[in-house]
Write a protein that holds these residues in place. Structure first.
Motif, PDB file in Angstrom:
ATOM      1  N   ALA A   1       3.404   9.236 -10.472  1.00 12.29           N
ATOM      2  CA  ALA A   1       2.731   9.279 -11.771  1.00 12.29           C
ATOM      3  C   ALA A   1       1.852  10.523 -11.887  1.00 12.29           C
ATOM      4  O   ALA A   1       1.804  11.172 -12.947  1.00 12.29           O
ATOM      5  N   ALA A   2       1.162  10.883 -10.818  1.00 12.54           N
ATOM      6  CA  ALA A   2       0.298  12.068 -10.857  1.00 12.54           C
ATOM      7  C   ALA A   2       1.116  13.344 -11.030  1.00 12.54           C
ATOM      8  O   ALA A   2       0.703  14.265 -11.755  1.00 12.54           O
ATOM      9  N   GLU A   3       2.271  13.432 -10.379  1.00 11.00           N
ATOM     10  CA  GLU A   3       3.102  14.627 -10.528  1.00 11.00           C
ATOM     11  C   GLU A   3       3.620  14.765 -11.951  1.00 11.00           C
ATOM     12  O   GLU A   3       3.716  15.882 -12.489  1.00 11.00           O
ATOM     13  N   VAL A   4       3.967  13.637 -12.574  1.00  9.35           N
ATOM     14  CA  VAL A   4       4.442  13.699 -13.954  1.00  9.35           C
ATOM     15  C   VAL A   4       3.330  14.202 -14.875  1.00  9.35           C
ATOM     16  O   VAL A   4       3.536  15.094 -15.712  1.00  9.35           O
ATOM     17  N   VAL A   5       2.125  13.644 -14.728  1.00 10.85           N
ATOM     18  CA  VAL A   5       1.009  14.061 -15.573  1.00 10.85           C
ATOM     19  C   VAL A   5       0.657  15.523 -15.307  1.00 10.85           C
ATOM     20  O   VAL A   5       0.374  16.301 -16.238  1.00 10.85           O
TER      21      VAL A   5
ATOM     22  N   ALA B   1       5.265  -1.867 -10.945  1.00  9.97           N
ATOM     23  CA  ALA B   1       6.454  -1.543 -11.731  1.00  9.97           C
ATOM     24  C   ALA B   1       6.067  -0.994 -13.098  1.00  9.97           C
ATOM     25  O   ALA B   1       6.683  -0.049 -13.606  1.00  9.97           O
ATOM     26  N   ARG B   2       5.027  -1.563 -13.707  1.00  8.08           N
ATOM     27  CA  ARG B   2       4.572  -1.064 -15.005  1.00  8.08           C
ATOM     28  C   ARG B   2       3.959   0.332 -14.875  1.00  8.08           C
ATOM     29  O   ARG B   2       4.078   1.156 -15.782  1.00  8.08           O
ATOM     30  N   LEU B   3       3.310   0.618 -13.759  1.00  8.85           N
ATOM     31  CA  LEU B   3       2.803   1.965 -13.529  1.00  8.85           C
ATOM     32  C   LEU B   3       3.955   2.962 -13.476  1.00  8.85           C
ATOM     33  O   LEU B   3       3.896   4.047 -14.076  1.00  8.85           O
ATOM     34  N   GLY B   4       5.016   2.608 -12.768  1.00  7.35           N
ATOM     35  CA  GLY B   4       6.176   3.481 -12.713  1.00  7.35           C
ATOM     36  C   GLY B   4       6.841   3.651 -14.056  1.00  7.35           C
ATOM     37  O   GLY B   4       7.326   4.746 -14.392  1.00  7.35           O
ATOM     38  N   ARG B   5       6.850   2.601 -14.847  1.00  7.37           N
ATOM     39  CA  ARG B   5       7.461   2.697 -16.169  1.00  7.37           C
ATOM     40  C   ARG B   5       6.668   3.622 -17.088  1.00  7.37           C
ATOM     41  O   ARG B   5       7.241   4.408 -17.862  1.00  7.37           O
ATOM     42  N   ALA B   6       5.353   3.539 -17.020  1.00  7.79           N
ATOM     43  CA  ALA B   6       4.528   4.434 -17.830  1.00  7.79           C
ATOM     44  C   ALA B   6       4.775   5.896 -17.450  1.00  7.79           C
ATOM     45  O   ALA B   6       4.852   6.772 -18.318  1.00  7.79           O
ATOM     46  N   ALA B   7       4.912   6.160 -16.156  1.00  7.40           N
ATOM     47  CA  ALA B   7       5.200   7.529 -15.725  1.00  7.40           C
ATOM     48  C   ALA B   7       6.597   7.951 -16.159  1.00  7.40           C
ATOM     49  O   ALA B   7       6.815   9.114 -16.541  1.00  7.40           O
ATOM     50  N   MET B   8       7.548   7.036 -16.114  1.00  6.91           N
ATOM     51  CA  MET B   8       8.909   7.354 -16.499  1.00  6.91           C
ATOM     52  C   MET B   8       9.016   7.723 -17.976  1.00  6.91           C
ATOM     53  O   MET B   8       9.751   8.632 -18.363  1.00  6.91           O
TER      54      MET B   8
ATOM     55  N   ASP C   1       8.928  18.797  -7.851  1.00  3.19           N
ATOM     56  CA  ASP C   1       7.897  17.922  -7.304  1.00  3.19           C
ATOM     57  C   ASP C   1       7.997  16.521  -7.894  1.00  3.19           C
ATOM     58  O   ASP C   1       7.786  15.522  -7.186  1.00  3.19           O
ATOM     59  N   VAL C   2       8.293  16.436  -9.172  1.00  3.12           N
ATOM     60  CA  VAL C   2       8.463  15.127  -9.801  1.00  3.12           C
ATOM     61  C   VAL C   2       9.649  14.408  -9.193  1.00  3.12           C
ATOM     62  O   VAL C   2       9.588  13.202  -8.897  1.00  3.12           O
ATOM     63  N   ARG C   3      10.742  15.117  -8.990  1.00  5.79           N
ATOM     64  CA  ARG C   3      11.939  14.508  -8.416  1.00  5.79           C
ATOM     65  C   ARG C   3      11.680  14.007  -6.998  1.00  5.79           C
ATOM     66  O   ARG C   3      12.074  12.892  -6.635  1.00  5.79           O
ATOM     67  N   GLU C   4      11.027  14.815  -6.201  1.00  7.81           N
ATOM     68  CA  GLU C   4      10.718  14.406  -4.826  1.00  7.81           C
ATOM     69  C   GLU C   4       9.816  13.180  -4.808  1.00  7.81           C
ATOM     70  O   GLU C   4      10.023  12.249  -4.022  1.00  7.81           O
ATOM     71  N   ALA C   5       8.810  13.167  -5.671  1.00  3.63           N
ATOM     72  CA  ALA C   5       7.912  12.015  -5.724  1.00  3.63           C
ATOM     73  C   ALA C   5       8.640  10.776  -6.214  1.00  3.63           C
ATOM     74  O   ALA C   5       8.371   9.654  -5.746  1.00  3.63           O
TER      75      ALA C   5
ATOM     76  N   ALA D   1       0.829  -1.210   0.000  1.00  2.57           N
ATOM     77  CA  ALA D   1       0.000   0.000   0.000  1.00  2.57           C
ATOM     78  C   ALA D   1       0.862   1.258   0.000  1.00  2.57           C
ATOM     79  O   ALA D   1       0.555   2.242  -0.694  1.00  2.57           O
ATOM     80  N   ASP D   2       1.944   1.246   0.768  1.00  6.13           N
ATOM     81  CA  ASP D   2       2.844   2.405   0.769  1.00  6.13           C
ATOM     82  C   ASP D   2       3.455   2.626  -0.609  1.00  6.13           C
ATOM     83  O   ASP D   2       3.594   3.774  -1.068  1.00  6.13           O
ATOM     84  N   TRP D   3       3.833   1.535  -1.262  1.00  4.57           N
ATOM     85  CA  TRP D   3       4.422   1.659  -2.595  1.00  4.57           C
ATOM     86  C   TRP D   3       3.390   2.188  -3.599  1.00  4.57           C
ATOM     87  O   TRP D   3       3.703   3.022  -4.440  1.00  4.57           O
ATOM     88  N   LEU D   4       2.147   1.709  -3.489  1.00  2.64           N
ATOM     89  CA  LEU D   4       1.095   2.198  -4.380  1.00  2.64           C
ATOM     90  C   LEU D   4       0.877   3.694  -4.195  1.00  2.64           C
ATOM     91  O   LEU D   4       0.744   4.447  -5.175  1.00  2.64           O
ATOM     92  N   THR D   5       0.852   4.148  -2.951  1.00  2.00           N
ATOM     93  CA  THR D   5       0.664   5.578  -2.698  1.00  2.00           C
ATOM     94  C   THR D   5       1.792   6.400  -3.302  1.00  2.00           C
ATOM     95  O   THR D   5       1.562   7.413  -3.967  1.00  2.00           O
ATOM     96  N   ALA D   6       3.025   5.952  -3.072  1.00  6.97           N
ATOM     97  CA  ALA D   6       4.170   6.699  -3.587  1.00  6.97           C
ATOM     98  C   ALA D   6       4.236   6.641  -5.104  1.00  6.97           C
ATOM     99  O   ALA D   6       4.527   7.652  -5.763  1.00  6.97           O
ATOM    100  N   GLN D   7       3.971   5.469  -5.672  1.00 11.74           N
ATOM    101  CA  GLN D   7       4.013   5.347  -7.128  1.00 11.74           C
ATOM    102  C   GLN D   7       2.904   6.167  -7.780  1.00 11.74           C
ATOM    103  O   GLN D   7       3.098   6.786  -8.827  1.00 11.74           O
ATOM    104  N   GLY D   8       1.729   6.168  -7.163  1.00 12.98           N
ATOM    105  CA  GLY D   8       0.636   6.966  -7.688  1.00 12.98           C
ATOM    106  C   GLY D   8       0.928   8.449  -7.615  1.00 12.98           C
ATOM    107  O   GLY D   8       0.593   9.214  -8.535  1.00 12.98           O
ATOM    108  N   ARG D   9       1.555   8.874  -6.540  1.00 15.50           N
ATOM    109  CA  ARG D   9       1.906  10.293  -6.433  1.00 15.50           C
ATOM    110  C   ARG D   9       2.931  10.670  -7.495  1.00 15.50           C
ATOM    111  O   ARG D   9       2.848  11.753  -8.104  1.00 15.50           O
TER     112      ARG D   9
END
Length: 767
Positions: free
Chosen positions: A567-571, A629-636, A584-588, A557-565
């Motif tokens: 991805a949201a900052e990138v968008v 991991a795929r969520l993070g890759r899409a944001a990357m 903000d993207v770097r911090e997230a 759950a912690d990873w989902l919150t951080a990964q979602g944040r």
């Protein structure tokens, strides 16, 4: 995993001797410092004081071998001083057993809590308590105790002085960390040639960032080649992934893909050459082939649009990292002619008439050829004290693993001391000493170290006893043999606990023999009490455990919150362009990496634990990890092409980012509550975005869409897919995997929101 299998696995791990790169010069320096302290103490105060002071120099040298980016002289001095304080306070109370027992409980609990401030501080504090149990028995008066404590401080100062006077590979750990990060990216580029969605472990980049934090004194002395290259490495990886990805880069086969493979191979060669130069402190020696690949003007004719921009930006970043690794920002000896200058080779001009390239904004270039004015700061040694106390206070709560460890080790130390005193074996401190040395906050390390401690004690005591009986050494020969044992310990310290514990056992027997104790007084009792201390440690963890397995859902759950944040900052950056250096993207991103590392640590520990978590199976954990991991890759991939400051904003991106951030936070709460998260808000925001793009005035469906809007909307759609797969992985209604995988595949195929087409099982790049 059953208890029997867990015990077999931890026992095998504890008795394993690993093949590691030895550092004989550093081991020799530590042994020389110990020899100087022993010789000085023997000359001035006699063998008993020499034995006590030798523990200070011994512990100070061990502290410098721990994994820490702090200056080694500071570690040596802090270790010797803290041991001196522990010994003096212990001697003041040792004659009053209830008072000493209370001090032991408080001191041991504090040492257990110090693991919250980091493994290096935790290990030094635990070792101080263990050695204190021995050294408090050596003085016979308060004045002698003060003298012994002073010599322990001297031992730490001697080791610190030797590190300053005889440095071995100065800044070597920081060089290795940065070189490992660049080498990992080189390996990533090569793997992308064959697998465009190959995974990447960001741990080398995290290590490089930790190594880049410096104290004010280090900042004034850091080599120039260690400035700036890490930041460039951070920006290279998303560009590599963007260039290779079929959806954002070249097609899977054909002329474009061949050109991309050539560029990736050339980038890997340049990164490897740069990593080698940084690791050894040498000029960068670039091979001519990769330079030619970036010089060719064919790139502009083969690659177009985002692919061309990625290739151009990759060449720019490679040029910058090569110049930074040169140490001064000027071209190195391999760049004296234009033929070796990447700056002139990676900017091919597109052919005339190529409108999609002509309309693109020029690639900006940031060349960190001068040291950063704001380096990552590490607190000084006095400044570390409030930081450590704050971390301990934060972890001092019910349910914390560190608090449970501190409670457990304090209870075991007191129990072991009482039992050792009551048993008619003498030297009862060996039982609590063993317990304190082997106990760690997690199960696998505690049990493996207990086995290694027992096996190493038997081997070390047997070898030392044989030498003592055959050679009958006197004071000076015993001191020389003790220094030899310590030197072997320093040399073999990183090869595993078994070898280290064997050397420690031999060292203690020989050192106490120098102080006047006979082998018959130490060997049998020490083996039995070591066994008792190890059994107490293992039994305490079984009765009062701190399992990581039940915490897997929380870590997920912690990873989902951080990964979602992240991805949201990138968008959201596309809705309000602030340029490529988006704080903000770097911090997230850093928070997402930290959460990912915590998840992987928990999974690794849970794999060795003899418990089963019914709420999250191994298959579900693997599928959930792959989805995040795929969520993070899409944001990357979106981060690789962040809009420049002043670019046209995409207003719909802000609404999608807010929906994504809120939904991932709600999804994290659902995971903690053993519910399946839903993504209706994210899907609704994406549908509204699609409808808005199709019906926008001046942008009919048949007209060319806005490139930025289309790119970020495609990335948003790619973020929704892994979120859907995450829900499927956590859905307990999905049938288990059969032998051929048909049952689960069928269930996933009927799940709502499942994208069409097969899923690449290796698409698990973690941002």
């Amino acid at each position: 995993m059953s208890w029997l299998r867990a015990l077999k696995q931890t026992s095998r791990s504890g008795l394993t001797v690993e093949r590691k790169r030895l550092e004989p010069l550093i081991a020799l320096r530590g042994a020389a410092g110990l020899a100087i302290v022993i010789a000085l103490s023997l000359w001035l105060f006699g063998p008993v004081a020499a034995a006590s002071s030798a523990f200070g120099a011994f512990q100070a040298a061990i502290a410098t071998f721990q994994r820490s980016w702090r200056p080694r002289p500071e570690l040596a001095f802090a270790s010797g001083t803290s041991l001196a304080v522990s010994t003096f306070l212990g001697y003041l109370t040792v004659s009053h057993e209830p008072l000493f027992l209370a001090l032991l409980v408080v001191w041991t609990f504090g040492a257990g809590m110090s693991w919250a401030a980091g493994p290096t501080i935790g290990l030094v504090a635990s070792s101080n308590v263990a050695i204190m149990l021995v050294t408090v028995t050596l003085p016979t008066s308060v004045a002698q105790a003060a003298g012994h404590a002073s010599m322990m401080v001297v031992g730490g100062l001697v080791q610190a002085a030797l590190i300053v006077l005889f440095p071995v590979r100065r800044w070597g750990a920081q060089r290795d960390a940065l070189a490992d990060a660049l080498a990992a990216e080189a390996d990533y580029a090569r793997r992308l040639r064959h697998d465009p969605v190959a995974p990447f472990d960001p741990e080398p980049l995290m290590e490089a960032r930790a190594a880049a934090a410096v104290t004010p004194r280090q900042a004034r002395r850091r080599p120039a080649e260690l400035h700036g290259a890490r930041g460039l490495a951070e920006r290279i990886r998303p560009v590599l992934a963007s260039l290779a990805d079929p959806a954002a880069g070249a097609s899977t086969e054909g002329r474009e893909r061949d050109r991309v493979r050539e560029l990736l191979d050339s980038a890997a060669a340049i990164l490897d050459a740069t990593a080698h130069a940084i690791r050894h402190g040498e000029p960068v020696d670039l091979p001519p082939g990769p330079i030619t690949a970036f010089r060719t003007p064919d790139t502009g004719a083969v690659l177009t649009g985002p692919r061309y921009r990625a290739a151009t930006r990759l060449g720019t970043l490679l040029q910058d990292v090569v110049e930074t690794a040169g140490g001064t920002g000027a071209p190195t000896s391999t760049q004296r002619t234009p033929d070796h200058n990447l700056q002139k080779t990676h900017r091919p001009q597109p052919p005339q008439g190529r409108e999609e390239l002509r309309d693109q904004p020029p690639t900006t270039r940031t060349r960190p050829t001068t040291p950063s004015r704001h380096p990552l700061r590490r607190p000084t040694l006095p400044g570390l004290i409030p930081v450590a106390l704050s971390a301990m206070r934060k972890d001092l709560r019910r349910g914390s693993q560190v608090t449970r460890h501190a409670t457990r080790v304090a209870a075991v130390a007191a129990t072991g001391y009482i039992l050792g005193t009551w048993l008619p074996l003498g030297h009862g401190y060996w039982a609590p000493l063993t317990s304190v040395m082997v106990m760690r906050p997690d199960f696998s390390q505690t049990y493996s170290r207990a086995v290694a401690r027992l096996g190493g004690t038997v081997v070390g005591v047997t070898a030392a006893t044989a030498v003592v009986r055959l050679a009958d050494p006197g004071t000076y020969l015993s001191a020389a043999l003790a220094v030899t044992s310590a030197g072997l310990l320093y040399l073999l310290l990183r090869t595993g606990q078994f070898a280290a514990q064997a050397c420690i056992a031999a060292y203690v027997v020989l050192l106490l023999g120098m102080g006047g104790e006979q082998w018959t007084q130490t060997v049998p009792e020490r083996v039995l009490l070591t066994l008792l201390g190890g059994l107490l440690a293992m039994l305490a963890y079984a009765l009062y455990p701190a399992w990581d397995t039940p915490r897997l859902r929380t870590r997920l759950a912690d990873w989902l919150t951080a990964q979602g944040r992240y991805a949201a900052e990138v968008v959201a950056t596309y809705a309000d362009p602030v340029g490529r250096n988006a704080p903000d993207v770097r911090e997230a991103l850093l928070a997402a990496r930290t959460a990912r590392a915590a998840w992987h640590t928990a999974v690794a520990r849970a794999t060795a634990e003899p418990v089963r978590h019914r709420g999250l199976s191994r298959t579900a954990a693997d599928d959930a990890e792959d989805a995040l991991a795929r969520l993070g890759r899409a944001a990357m991939l979106l981060e690789a092409h962040l809009p420049e400051r002043g670019a046209a904003p995409v207003p719909a991106a802000a609404r999608f980012a807010e929906a994504l951030r809120a939904s991932t936070e709600q999804g994290a709460r659902a995971i903690r509550d053993r519910r399946v998260p839903t993504w209706d808000a994210v899907r609704a925001a994406l549908d509204a975005w699609d409808s808005e793009a199709e019906s926008a005035p001046g942008h009919p469906a048949e007209a060319a869409p806005d490139p930025a809007d289309k790119a970020v909307r495609t990335g948003a759609r790619r973020m929704l897919e892994p979120l859907t797969e995450l829900s499927e992985a956590l859905d307990t209604a999905v049938p288990p995997m059969t032998v051929d995988g048909t049952a689960r595949a069928k269930a996933k195929g009927t799940a709502p929101g499942k994208p069409d087409g097969p899923r690449n099982p290796r698409d698990s790049t973690a941002r």
